[in-house]
Design a protein around this motif. Structure first.
Motif, mmCIF file in Angstrom:
data_model
loop_
_atom_site.group_PDB
_atom_site.id
_atom_site.type_symbol
_atom_site.label_atom_id
_atom_site.label_comp_id
_atom_site.label_asym_id
_atom_site.label_seq_id
_atom_site.Cartn_x
_atom_site.Cartn_y
_atom_site.Cartn_z
ATOM 1 N N TRP A 1 0.820 -1.204 0.000
ATOM 2 C CA TRP A 1 0.000 0.000 0.000
ATOM 3 C C TRP A 1 0.859 1.260 0.000
ATOM 4 C CZ3 TRP A 1 -5.031 -0.244 -0.917
ATOM 5 C CH2 TRP A 1 -5.668 -1.455 -0.730
ATOM 6 N N PRO A 2 0.443 2.293 -0.748
ATOM 7 C CA PRO A 2 1.161 3.560 -0.701
ATOM 8 C C PRO A 2 1.081 4.158 0.697
ATOM 9 C CG PRO A 2 -0.902 3.813 -1.892
ATOM 10 C CD PRO A 2 -0.743 2.358 -1.608
ATOM 11 N N CYS A 3 2.066 4.940 1.037
ATOM 12 C CA CYS A 3 2.202 5.621 2.339
ATOM 13 C C CYS A 3 2.596 4.680 3.463
ATOM 14 C CB CYS A 3 0.951 6.403 2.709
ATOM 15 S SG CYS A 3 0.625 7.738 1.555
ATOM 16 N N ASN B 1 9.202 -0.042 -7.167
ATOM 17 C CA ASN B 1 8.462 1.062 -6.553
ATOM 18 C C ASN B 1 9.385 2.235 -6.264
ATOM 19 O OD1 ASN B 1 5.607 0.023 -5.871
ATOM 20 N ND2 ASN B 1 6.941 -1.678 -5.312
ATOM 21 N N ARG C 1 5.852 5.489 -2.097
ATOM 22 C CA ARG C 1 5.125 6.491 -2.884
ATOM 23 C C ARG C 1 4.165 5.875 -3.896
ATOM 24 N NH1 ARG C 1 8.318 11.588 -4.206
ATOM 25 N NH2 ARG C 1 7.200 11.452 -6.158
ATOM 26 N N THR C 2 4.518 4.709 -4.416
ATOM 27 C CA THR C 2 3.841 4.129 -5.561
ATOM 28 C C THR C 2 2.543 3.437 -5.144
ATOM 29 O OG1 THR C 2 6.085 3.592 -6.264
ATOM 30 C CG2 THR C 2 4.312 2.784 -7.641
ATOM 31 N N GLU C 3 1.514 3.568 -5.998
ATOM 32 C CA GLU C 3 0.263 2.841 -5.774
ATOM 33 C C GLU C 3 0.509 1.342 -5.909
ATOM 34 O OE1 GLU C 3 -2.810 3.830 -4.970
ATOM 35 O OE2 GLU C 3 -2.294 5.938 -4.907
ATOM 36 N N ALA C 4 -0.381 0.567 -5.347
ATOM 37 C CA ALA C 4 -0.247 -0.890 -5.413
ATOM 38 C C ALA C 4 -0.444 -1.384 -6.844
ATOM 39 C CB ALA C 4 -1.272 -1.545 -4.494
ATOM 40 N N ILE D 1 0.754 -0.937 -10.044
ATOM 41 C CA ILE D 1 0.447 -0.105 -11.210
ATOM 42 C C ILE D 1 1.344 -0.510 -12.363
ATOM 43 C CG2 ILE D 1 -0.315 1.858 -9.840
ATOM 44 C CD1 ILE D 1 2.382 3.205 -10.645
#
Length: 103
Positions: free
Chosen positions: A16-18, A39, A77-80, A82
């Motif tokens: 997950w991001p963050c 990522n 930082r990266t979305e799951a 992508i």
């Protein structure tokens, strides 16, 4: 650690991001040993952003800047999962540990 994580025999996994983790060190140099899954991560030293870390798939050691007594925070930082035509799909991250070098 902050966020959704899974601990297993390989290390700590997350996607997950963050999601983030912190550690305090006085080492002269520090590396993150992880499969970063392509990522990107924010790297903060003592609360200030010092770099954006681009990672690759497969286990590698990533040097993070330290400045003597430091609190290091690493934020995904990266979305799951992508991906696009020009970018390979990301995958989950596995942190295997830290490598610290004394000065």
């Amino acid at each position: 650690f902050r966020g959704r994580i899974v601990k297993n025999k390989e290390g700590v996994c997350f996607d997950w991001p963050c999601t983030s983790f912190k550690f305090k060190t006085s080492a002269s140099r520090a590396w993150l040993r992880m499969d970063g899954g392509r990522n990107y991560f924010n790297v903060l030293i003592n609360g200030s952003l010092v770099c954006v870390l681009k990672t690759f798939s497969a286990v590698r050691d990533y040097l993070v800047p330290t400045d003597g007594e430091s609190i290091v925070e690493v934020q995904k930082r990266t979305e799951a999962k992508i991906g696009s035509i020009t970018q390979k799909e990301t995958s989950s991250v596995t942190l295997h540990g830290l490598v610290l070098e004394d000065g």
